[in-house]
Design a protein around this motif. Sequence first.
Motif, PDB file in Angstrom:
ATOM      1  N   THR A  40      46.221  41.924  33.986  1.00  0.00           N
ATOM      2  CA  THR A  40      47.082  40.786  33.663  1.00  0.00           C
ATOM      3  C   THR A  40      48.350  40.728  34.504  1.00  0.00           C
ATOM      4  N   ILE A  41      48.545  41.698  35.395  1.00  0.00           N
ATOM      5  CA  ILE A  41      49.776  41.763  36.183  1.00  0.00           C
ATOM      6  C   ILE A  41      49.486  41.476  37.657  1.00  0.00           C
ATOM      7  N   ASN A  42      48.281  41.080  37.967  1.00  0.00           N
ATOM      8  CA  ASN A  42      47.880  40.714  39.326  1.00  0.00           C
ATOM      9  C   ASN A  42      47.950  41.848  40.331  1.00  0.00           C
ATOM     10  N   PHE A  43      47.593  43.079  39.888  1.00  0.00           N
ATOM     11  CA  PHE A  43      47.394  44.148  40.849  1.00  0.00           C
ATOM     12  C   PHE A  43      46.108  43.860  41.601  1.00  0.00           C
ATOM     13  N   GLU A  44      45.996  44.451  42.780  1.00  0.00           N
ATOM     14  CA  GLU A  44      44.827  44.216  43.627  1.00  0.00           C
ATOM     15  C   GLU A  44      43.540  44.614  42.900  1.00  0.00           C
ATOM     16  N   GLU A  45      42.510  43.804  43.049  1.00  0.00           N
ATOM     17  CA  GLU A  45      41.192  44.067  42.475  1.00  0.00           C
ATOM     18  C   GLU A  45      40.208  44.299  43.624  1.00  0.00           C
ATOM     19  N   ASP A  46      39.131  44.964  43.321  1.00  0.00           N
ATOM     20  CA  ASP A  46      38.040  45.107  44.286  1.00  0.00           C
ATOM     21  C   ASP A  46      36.875  44.305  43.716  1.00  0.00           C
ATOM     22  N   ILE A  47      36.061  44.938  42.892  1.00  0.00           N
ATOM     23  CA  ILE A  47      34.972  44.242  42.200  1.00  0.00           C
ATOM     24  C   ILE A  47      35.383  44.164  40.733  1.00  0.00           C
ATOM     25  N   CYS A  48      35.468  42.968  40.190  1.00  0.00           N
ATOM     26  CA  CYS A  48      35.866  42.820  38.784  1.00  0.00           C
ATOM     27  C   CYS A  48      34.786  42.029  38.039  1.00  0.00           C
ATOM     28  N   PHE A  49      34.261  42.611  36.978  1.00  0.00           N
ATOM     29  CA  PHE A  49      33.276  41.911  36.154  1.00  0.00           C
ATOM     30  C   PHE A  49      33.919  40.774  35.369  1.00  0.00           C
ATOM     31  N   ASN A  50      35.224  40.860  35.136  1.00  0.00           N
ATOM     32  CA  ASN A  50      35.953  39.822  34.416  1.00  0.00           C
ATOM     33  C   ASN A  50      35.354  39.544  33.032  1.00  0.00           C
TER      34      ASN A  50
END
Length: 143
Positions: A40-50
């Motif tokens: 929720t803080i917009n840190f970098e993601e790689d693969i996110c299932f969301n």
Amino acid sequence: MPLKILHIAPQNFAGMPYDFVRMDKSTGADSRLITLFKNTINFEEDICFNFRLPGGKAAKRWRDSKITKTSLPELKYNQPDNIIEKIYFSLRDERNKNKINSAIKKYDLYDYDIYHFDGGMDFFRDLRFAKELKKRQKKIVTC
């Protein structure tokens, strides 16, 4: 051939899980991070299932109770305490299985050397991904 490391985390809390990926890559390893829930803080993601994360006070109280009931939260977390939890997690796994299985194929997730389960969480509540890794004699670490 570089060492391949897959990090699996509920979320990229405070950016730490992705920092592990950066550290691995700085040593020449091929490293990826899969998160189950978008941070929720917009840190970098790689693969996110969301996946959907239930919100509200009741959901937070339930999650907190799963952690405080044992000195081994990663083990307790995967065990349903009652029939309602069992049904809920069975339905959730059923709803998410196509997305998970598609990612396993797309990213060749059985082809890593080391699997780091942050908090002991699997993609599935019944630990079927970890059980398959064990059958394939893969190395698994948790923290």
